[in-house]
Scaffold this motif. Structure first.
Motif, mmCIF file in Angstrom:
data_model
loop_
_atom_site.group_PDB
_atom_site.id
_atom_site.type_symbol
_atom_site.label_atom_id
_atom_site.label_comp_id
_atom_site.label_asym_id
_atom_site.label_seq_id
_atom_site.Cartn_x
_atom_site.Cartn_y
_atom_site.Cartn_z
ATOM 1 N N GLY A 203 -92.984 13.004 17.440
ATOM 2 C CA GLY A 203 -92.683 14.050 16.462
ATOM 3 C C GLY A 203 -93.907 14.844 16.038
ATOM 4 O O GLY A 203 -93.772 15.873 15.367
ATOM 5 N N ASP A 204 -95.097 14.378 16.413
ATOM 6 C CA ASP A 204 -96.325 15.103 16.087
ATOM 7 C C ASP A 204 -96.921 15.823 17.296
ATOM 8 O O ASP A 204 -98.094 16.190 17.288
ATOM 9 C CB ASP A 204 -97.369 14.138 15.509
ATOM 10 C CG ASP A 204 -97.014 13.691 14.096
ATOM 11 O OD1 ASP A 204 -96.280 14.439 13.408
ATOM 12 O OD2 ASP A 204 -97.459 12.603 13.687
ATOM 13 N N VAL A 205 -96.107 15.972 18.337
ATOM 14 C CA VAL A 205 -96.589 16.647 19.548
ATOM 15 C C VAL A 205 -95.804 17.934 19.769
ATOM 16 O O VAL A 205 -94.567 17.921 19.767
ATOM 17 C CB VAL A 205 -96.449 15.729 20.782
ATOM 18 C CG1 VAL A 205 -96.948 16.454 22.037
ATOM 19 C CG2 VAL A 205 -97.236 14.431 20.574
ATOM 20 N N ALA A 206 -96.537 19.024 19.950
ATOM 21 C CA ALA A 206 -95.917 20.308 20.307
ATOM 22 C C ALA A 206 -95.900 20.435 21.814
ATOM 23 O O ALA A 206 -96.718 19.829 22.512
ATOM 24 C CB ALA A 206 -96.709 21.456 19.692
ATOM 25 N N THR B 194 -92.874 15.653 25.086
ATOM 26 C CA THR B 194 -93.594 15.234 23.875
ATOM 27 C C THR B 194 -93.688 13.714 23.820
ATOM 28 O O THR B 194 -94.705 13.164 23.385
ATOM 29 C CB THR B 194 -92.911 15.761 22.592
ATOM 30 O OG1 THR B 194 -91.606 15.183 22.455
ATOM 31 C CG2 THR B 194 -92.776 17.272 22.619
ATOM 32 N N THR B 195 -92.633 13.037 24.275
ATOM 33 C CA THR B 195 -92.639 11.565 24.276
ATOM 34 C C THR B 195 -93.707 11.031 25.227
ATOM 35 O O THR B 195 -94.453 10.094 24.899
ATOM 36 C CB THR B 195 -91.248 11.044 24.707
ATOM 37 O OG1 THR B 195 -90.256 11.686 23.899
ATOM 38 C CG2 THR B 195 -91.153 9.546 24.539
ATOM 39 N N LEU B 196 -93.773 11.639 26.408
ATOM 40 C CA LEU B 196 -94.775 11.217 27.391
ATOM 41 C C LEU B 196 -96.190 11.423 26.861
ATOM 42 O O LEU B 196 -97.052 10.536 26.978
ATOM 43 C CB LEU B 196 -94.608 12.040 28.682
ATOM 44 C CG LEU B 196 -93.328 11.807 29.497
ATOM 45 C CD1 LEU B 196 -93.133 12.933 30.514
ATOM 46 C CD2 LEU B 196 -93.402 10.449 30.209
ATOM 47 N N ALA B 197 -96.427 12.607 26.289
ATOM 48 C CA ALA B 197 -97.767 12.904 25.775
ATOM 49 C C ALA B 197 -98.109 11.969 24.618
ATOM 50 O O ALA B 197 -99.239 11.470 24.510
ATOM 51 C CB ALA B 197 -97.846 14.370 25.339
ATOM 52 N N ALA B 198 -97.114 11.727 23.766
ATOM 53 C CA ALA B 198 -97.334 10.856 22.607
ATOM 54 C C ALA B 198 -97.695 9.448 23.070
ATOM 55 O O ALA B 198 -98.648 8.824 22.556
ATOM 56 C CB ALA B 198 -96.080 10.834 21.730
ATOM 57 N N ALA B 199 -96.951 8.935 24.037
ATOM 58 C CA ALA B 199 -97.224 7.580 24.538
ATOM 59 C C ALA B 199 -98.622 7.509 25.147
ATOM 60 O O ALA B 199 -99.378 6.566 24.909
ATOM 61 C CB ALA B 199 -96.166 7.198 25.574
ATOM 62 N N ARG C 231 -94.155 13.876 34.684
ATOM 63 C CA ARG C 231 -94.471 12.515 34.217
ATOM 64 C C ARG C 231 -95.815 12.054 34.778
ATOM 65 O O ARG C 231 -96.683 11.569 34.055
ATOM 66 C CB ARG C 231 -93.361 11.540 34.642
ATOM 67 C CG ARG C 231 -92.094 11.710 33.833
ATOM 68 C CD ARG C 231 -90.986 10.740 34.243
ATOM 69 N NE ARG C 231 -89.707 11.274 33.755
ATOM 70 C CZ ARG C 231 -88.752 11.792 34.532
ATOM 71 N NH1 ARG C 231 -88.896 11.803 35.851
ATOM 72 N NH2 ARG C 231 -87.656 12.282 33.991
ATOM 73 N N ALA C 232 -95.980 12.220 36.088
ATOM 74 C CA ALA C 232 -97.253 11.823 36.699
ATOM 75 C C ALA C 232 -98.399 12.658 36.134
ATOM 76 O O ALA C 232 -99.498 12.148 35.869
ATOM 77 C CB ALA C 232 -97.167 11.984 38.216
ATOM 78 N N GLY C 233 -98.135 13.937 35.930
ATOM 79 C CA GLY C 233 -99.175 14.848 35.444
ATOM 80 C C GLY C 233 -99.664 14.492 34.058
ATOM 81 O O GLY C 233 -100.865 14.526 33.772
ATOM 82 N N VAL C 234 -98.744 14.141 33.165
ATOM 83 C CA VAL C 234 -99.154 13.804 31.802
ATOM 84 C C VAL C 234 -100.053 12.569 31.830
ATOM 85 O O VAL C 234 -101.073 12.504 31.125
ATOM 86 C CB VAL C 234 -97.923 13.589 30.888
ATOM 87 C CG1 VAL C 234 -98.344 13.014 29.537
ATOM 88 C CG2 VAL C 234 -97.180 14.903 30.690
ATOM 89 N N THR C 235 -99.700 11.610 32.649
ATOM 90 C CA THR C 235 -100.531 10.405 32.761
ATOM 91 C C THR C 235 -101.931 10.769 33.256
ATOM 92 O O THR C 235 -102.944 10.297 32.713
ATOM 93 C CB THR C 235 -99.877 9.408 33.749
ATOM 94 O OG1 THR C 235 -98.537 9.163 33.313
ATOM 95 C CG2 THR C 235 -100.645 8.098 33.789
#
Lengths: 388, 388
Positions: free
Chosen positions: A108-111, A96-101, A128-132
């Motif tokens: 806290g707003d990411v499921a 969630t932190t990675l997606a939020a960033a 990590r690489a994938g979310v980016t």
């Protein structure tokens, strides 16, 4: 005119999606999705598995949606992140932190939703690489629906179009919030204006008569999650009834698609139970029949072996008159007053859809149905070597 | 020295058997058996299916054994005489009358058992002729055990020899009094002197830890019956403990044979649950795992997919600590504190016997086990065309 059904979760305004091949799935198929609610509203609600052993993403998402707001969902397929202890929780939180960033929102707003094998740590380097990569967005609703597939053979999407607003959905799995064959995940989007409470009410009501009536094999996943998010981008506020109807429409469509794509399915079987004290008792009896392997094997063989229905339902806890049970296959009576009806062995069950109706004979008003599938060779094949 | 194990129900003195090919089975194999207790005692006890839909022979036999006395049992395979309404009851009663007349006893002292397809009327012409033929007696214990087979691939017999007395048994089916794959029937004989109460106590105790721990597919027959008869022909009165031990010995042997011959079995799986509040809760959790099709398919594939054990047990009603569940496959830890253990995916499950142990982590004293089987292609094959 756009092809609304392939638009899926992107049919409503205010949403964007990104997908990538993060390498979580050994197959190399797309396995990571971001769904971004760009507002102006961020109302959300969710329902989860009833299993007491819950995956880390369920714990994290329950907390994220508790305030009725979500700005994004990050989903991966290929790994359930279940039974991974504190590391699993840390990984789900980091997702969630990675997606939020990447999206410029609060963690806290990411499921987060995960589906795949239980008990393998998430390959976080790949995640990590994938979310980016996924955060580049630009994916279609179809791309997103494909990236959440595991044993699904087709992507599952639905759209409910209304005057000035719409509702979109995607789902994966062949099961339900309650019993589930593999993880069932669904994301529903709308550009309507709706409060979290209104969304939750609509989702709970719709789930009860769609996903919760689907019982492929009685197994229940640790990860099942259905999320609904409203962007409010249409500026239109439907009534609760209108909202209920749209959520029901897309959930019913996804549930139909899940039943049709259930692992190894060759038959779609609807079991309706009547003639007992309450709807809850009827549901329990319908589930008992729908989970009986002997019955399910008979359906696979197109065998009108109604005796197995009676043997199965005799173990149900519902009120019944054991001497006055009636069974209908495809509307033909095969058992009347707990005794075989003429021609019962000749009923044609060769079609892909089989309708089973059971009257428990008490005269009570309870009624309910479940939808299940047959038990086939392919089911055994698919499920006998899943983790190896 | 006689081959005691092939003597089966005729190992104890005071019993005779007759069998015939009555033509109830389409295959033409032997399908009708008479077991005659020639005394001097006629003490008897029985336990039955827990299904609320019960076959006519169960109704008739419950009544026959109510006074603690039986002189004979008539058994047919090929037709369950279940769900046949008043005609079924009349036919089951007539079977006791026919057997009684042929053996010169009272119909009220004759038990009747049937196993086979549900919902077909008994072919009474064939049964009448068959009982007359079988009454010529002269069959062996092996003959009797063979004549009660349906989908069984081998006859099932056991003998417990004691100083001066013995206990014999035969059984068919692959299931139990509670869940049962197909009808489970067993007849136990002894030449000991024993009261009906002593027999009932021994049978109930033994069933609880043998037949009732065997759960092939969660299905429960309408016909399951286990009968024990004591002829007293040895003149020896064992203590309750001695009687308990002998009944347990033959029941355990029959249960082993049933598990090994379960429809489509390629694996014998024992599931032990500990660490919950009570034995009853442990049993319920063990059953939940043993009935989970995903788990059973994994066993078929020799796949150490322990995540399915956690997913299954999370739906059990037993007390558990979801964060502190441990799982062992063949004594190797595969999940500790609800998290995968090192080497868990490499555990060798290729053997025919798989031992699964689950600690629910509450520290409670409850423990229990069930024995089940894998879910194989052959299971689907056998059960998809049973009635056609």
């Amino acid at each position: 005119m756009t092809n609304l059904s392939s638009a899926g979760v992107l049919a409503p305004r205010g949403f964007a999606a990104g997908t990538t091949r993060a390498g979580i799935k050994p197959s190399g198929n797309p396995d990571l999705v971001l769904i971004h609610n760009q507002g102006p509203d961020f109302a959300a609600a969710a329902v989860f598995t009833r299993n007491r052993v819950v995956a880390a993403p369920v714990v994290v998402t329950r907390q994220a949606v508790a305030n009725g707001q979500l700005r994004a969902v990050v989903i991966n397929s290929g790994n359930a992140n279940a039974c991974n202890g504190q590391q699993g929780l840390a990984d789900a939180t980091e997702m969630t932190t990675l997606a939020a960033a990447a999206l410029g929102v609060e963690a806290g707003d990411v499921a987060v939703c995960s589906t795949g094998l239980i008990g393998e740590l998430m390959p976080m380097d790949k995640v990590r690489a994938g979310v980016t990569q996924a955060a580049g967005m630009g994916a279609t609703g179809l791309d997103a629906a494909q990236a959440i597939m595991t044993t699904d053979t087709v992507p599952k999407m639905a759209v409910a179009s209304r005057q000035g607003w719409s509702m979109g959905a995607m789902g994966k799995g062949v099961g339900m919030m309650a019993p589930s064959l593999a993880t069932m995940l669904a994301v529903i989007t709308t550009d309507a204006v709706a409060s979290p409470e209104a969304l939750h009410a609509a989702l709970t009501k719709a789930s009860g008569v769609t996903f919760n009536t689907l019982d492929v094999d009685g197994s229940t996943s640790t990860n099942d999650t259905v999320i609904v998010m409203a962007s409010g981008a249409s500026g239109i506020t439907p009534t609760q009834e209108e909202l209920d109807a749209a959520v029901l429409e897309v959930c019913a469509s996804l549930a139909d698609q899940m039943q049709a794509d259930a692992e190894g399915v060759t038959k779609r079987v609807k079991i309706t139970v009547t003639g007992t004290s309450s709807d809850a008792q009827a549901l329990s009896a319908a589930r008992t029949i729908g989970r009986d392997n002997l019955f399910k094997c008979a359906m696979f063989g197109s065998d009108p072996n109604w005796g197995r229905v009676l043997a199965a339902v005799g173990m149900a806890s519902a009120d019944m008159d054991p001497e006055n049970i009636s069974v209908y296959f495809n509307d033909q009576p095969v058992c009347v007053r707990s005794t075989g009806a003429p021609g019962a062995r000749e009923v044609d069950l060769s079609g892909a859809d089989i309708d089973v109706r059971v009257d428990l004979g008490t005269g009570g008003p309870g009624q309910a149905f479940v939808r299940t599938t047959d038990l086939s060779h392919a089911y055994v094949e698919i499920n006998s070597a899943y983790s190896s």
